[in-house]
Design an enzyme around this catalytic site. Structure first.
Site, PDB file in Angstrom:
ATOM      1  N   GLY A  46       6.687 -36.255  31.885  1.00 56.88           N
ATOM      2  CA  GLY A  46       8.061 -35.749  31.842  1.00 56.88           C
ATOM      3  C   GLY A  46       8.460 -35.382  33.267  1.00 56.88           C
ATOM      4  O   GLY A  46       7.701 -34.683  33.961  1.00 56.88           O
ATOM      5  N   ALA A  47       9.633 -35.865  33.685  1.00 57.28           N
ATOM      6  CA  ALA A  47       9.990 -35.777  35.108  1.00 57.28           C
ATOM      7  C   ALA A  47       9.922 -34.359  35.693  1.00 57.28           C
ATOM      8  O   ALA A  47       9.240 -34.142  36.706  1.00 57.28           O
ATOM      9  CB  ALA A  47      11.371 -36.402  35.307  1.00 57.28           C
ATOM     10  N   ARG A  88       2.864 -41.211  40.286  1.00 60.87           N
ATOM     11  CA  ARG A  88       3.695 -42.027  39.374  1.00 60.87           C
ATOM     12  C   ARG A  88       4.989 -42.361  40.115  1.00 60.87           C
ATOM     13  O   ARG A  88       5.538 -41.503  40.805  1.00 60.87           O
ATOM     14  CB  ARG A  88       4.011 -41.290  38.059  1.00 60.87           C
ATOM     15  CG  ARG A  88       2.848 -41.300  37.075  1.00 60.87           C
ATOM     16  CD  ARG A  88       3.253 -40.746  35.724  1.00 60.87           C
ATOM     17  NE  ARG A  88       3.852 -41.746  34.861  1.00 60.87           N
ATOM     18  CZ  ARG A  88       4.415 -41.458  33.678  1.00 60.87           C
ATOM     19  NH1 ARG A  88       4.452 -40.209  33.256  1.00 60.87           N
ATOM     20  NH2 ARG A  88       4.932 -42.411  32.934  1.00 60.87           N
ATOM     21  N   ASP A 236      14.506 -39.771  34.144  1.00 64.36           N
ATOM     22  CA  ASP A 236      13.465 -39.710  35.183  1.00 64.36           C
ATOM     23  C   ASP A 236      14.053 -39.856  36.572  1.00 64.36           C
ATOM     24  O   ASP A 236      13.472 -39.420  37.560  1.00 64.36           O
ATOM     25  CB  ASP A 236      12.405 -40.783  34.933  1.00 64.36           C
ATOM     26  CG  ASP A 236      11.558 -40.367  33.754  1.00 64.36           C
ATOM     27  OD1 ASP A 236      11.981 -40.633  32.606  1.00 64.36           O
ATOM     28  OD2 ASP A 236      10.519 -39.713  33.973  1.00 64.36           O
TER      29      ASP A 236
END
Ligand code: MRU
Length: 344
Positions: A46-47, A88, A236
């Site tokens: 989750g961002a 990521r 995101d």
């Protein structure tokens, strides 16, 4: 609400989201590489939560540098930051947190190594605390868009677990529920990691907010039957023109929402907006391993050697987005101008 991530003395611990709902287990990070691994392996995801984890990871990394020389400290800290950035690629909150911590260290240079280390740890605690506050503001800005009695579709998990706490899309849903709006939630299961089934349903059930899980494939049919009033997702990364990167499957939900005249809202903090990315075409989309699709737990479900494409995110063009909900207010199209004003 279970916590997402916190300092535990000199270490950082986070709830292992791969195990929810079967187990609520802490995953302890003793060094910054443990945090990088946790982000890569989806222990935390989750961002905004990735942003908080990166900030705490950098504080851990900075704390472990053994030197009294500020120059050597800064060199090593920059290398750690570069490693962290690779964890990521899509969620811009990671870069946002790395830049925030790097700028702070840079500003503190004259104070000496020990002071920089202490300040980095304090700053990472601030990133967490601010994120929760931002989500509450977003909730209160966004709940005004939710009609009483609405059935809301959400995709993936943009809840407490995807943030420092309370959530972005689920923050809006929580705020509407707290206002007594008698809302109901439909959660897309969200293949292949099942964040909707495992995390969103878990969080909403804990808060006694009515939730029903559907397969991702069912969303269009429900919209066509008039059974969804509003769609809300997180993001995101949001480009300068309002294009939105979010969990794979969001794009098709947005197109279906437009076709069926259902408003499609995106709830995200300003740290998710990337004004340096002109539009969605240049947002890097993470490609994850084939076994996330071909395997359930240890059980292999696909023919051995089958070719698989597993993009973890997709881009929803701004034309499908009805509004972007932030802590500073709600922006409607045209987004380029609205986003510019927000960030001014
Ligand atoms: O792969 P994930 O689980 O990190 O993807 C998460 C999402 O796509 C969320 O919708 C997004 O980060 C917003 S979270 C508030």
């Amino acid at each position: 609400m279970i916590p997402t991530i916190e300092w535990d003395g000199q270490y950082v611990r986070m709830i292992d989201q791969r195990k929810i709902p079967s187990k609520i287990e802490w995953y302890v990070c003793r060094g910054y590489r443990d945090v990088i691994r946790a982000i890569e392996k989806m222990v935390i995801r989750g961002a905004p939560a990735i942003g908080v984890a990166a900030a705490m990871g950098l504080a851990l990394g900075g704390g472990s540098i053994r030197t009294n020389s500020v120059r050597i400290f800064m060199d090593k800290f920059r290398k750690i930051s570069e490693e962290m950035l690779l964890a990521r690629p899509t969620a811009i909150n990671l870069r946002w947190a790395v830049e925030r911590m790097g700028n702070l260290a840079e500003k503190m240079k004259t104070a000496g190594v020990d002071e920089i280390k202490k300040t980095l740890k304090y700053e990472s605690q601030m990133v967490l605390a601010e994120d929760i506050e931002i989500n509450r503001k977003m909730g209160s800005n966004g709940e005004k868009l939710i009609p009483t009695g609405a059935t809301i579709l959400t995709h993936c998990n943009a809840g407490s677990l995807a943030t420092g706490g309370y959530g972005t899309a689920l923050g809006v849903i929580r705020a509407a529920h707290e206002k007594g709006k008698k809302i109901k939630v439909i959660a897309d299961e969200t293949r292949p990691w099942l964040q909707g089934l495992r995390l969103t349903a878990f969080e909403l059930m804990e808060d006694q907010i009515p939730v029903t899980v559907i397969t991702d494939n069912a969303a269009g049919s429900l919209m066509r039957q008039g059974r969804i009033d509003v769609v809300i997702t997180g993001a995101d990364r949001i480009a300068a023109n309002g294009d939105v990167a979010n969990k794979i499957g969001t794009y098709q939900v947005a197109v279906l929402a437009k076709t069926n005249k259902v408003p499609f809202y995106v709830a995200a903090p300003l740290s998710t907006i990337d004004p340096t990315t002109k539009n969605g075409d240049t947002i890097p989309v993470e490609e994850r391993e084939a076994n996330e699709i071909c395997q359930i737990g240890r059980l292999k479900i696909g023919p051995p050697g089958v070719s698989v494409l597993n993009p973890a995110f997709d881009i929803t063009p701004a034309k499908y987005v009805s509004a972007i909900i932030t802590e500073k207010g709600v922006v409607r199209p045209p987004f380029r101008k609205g986003i510019k004003n927000l960030l001014a």
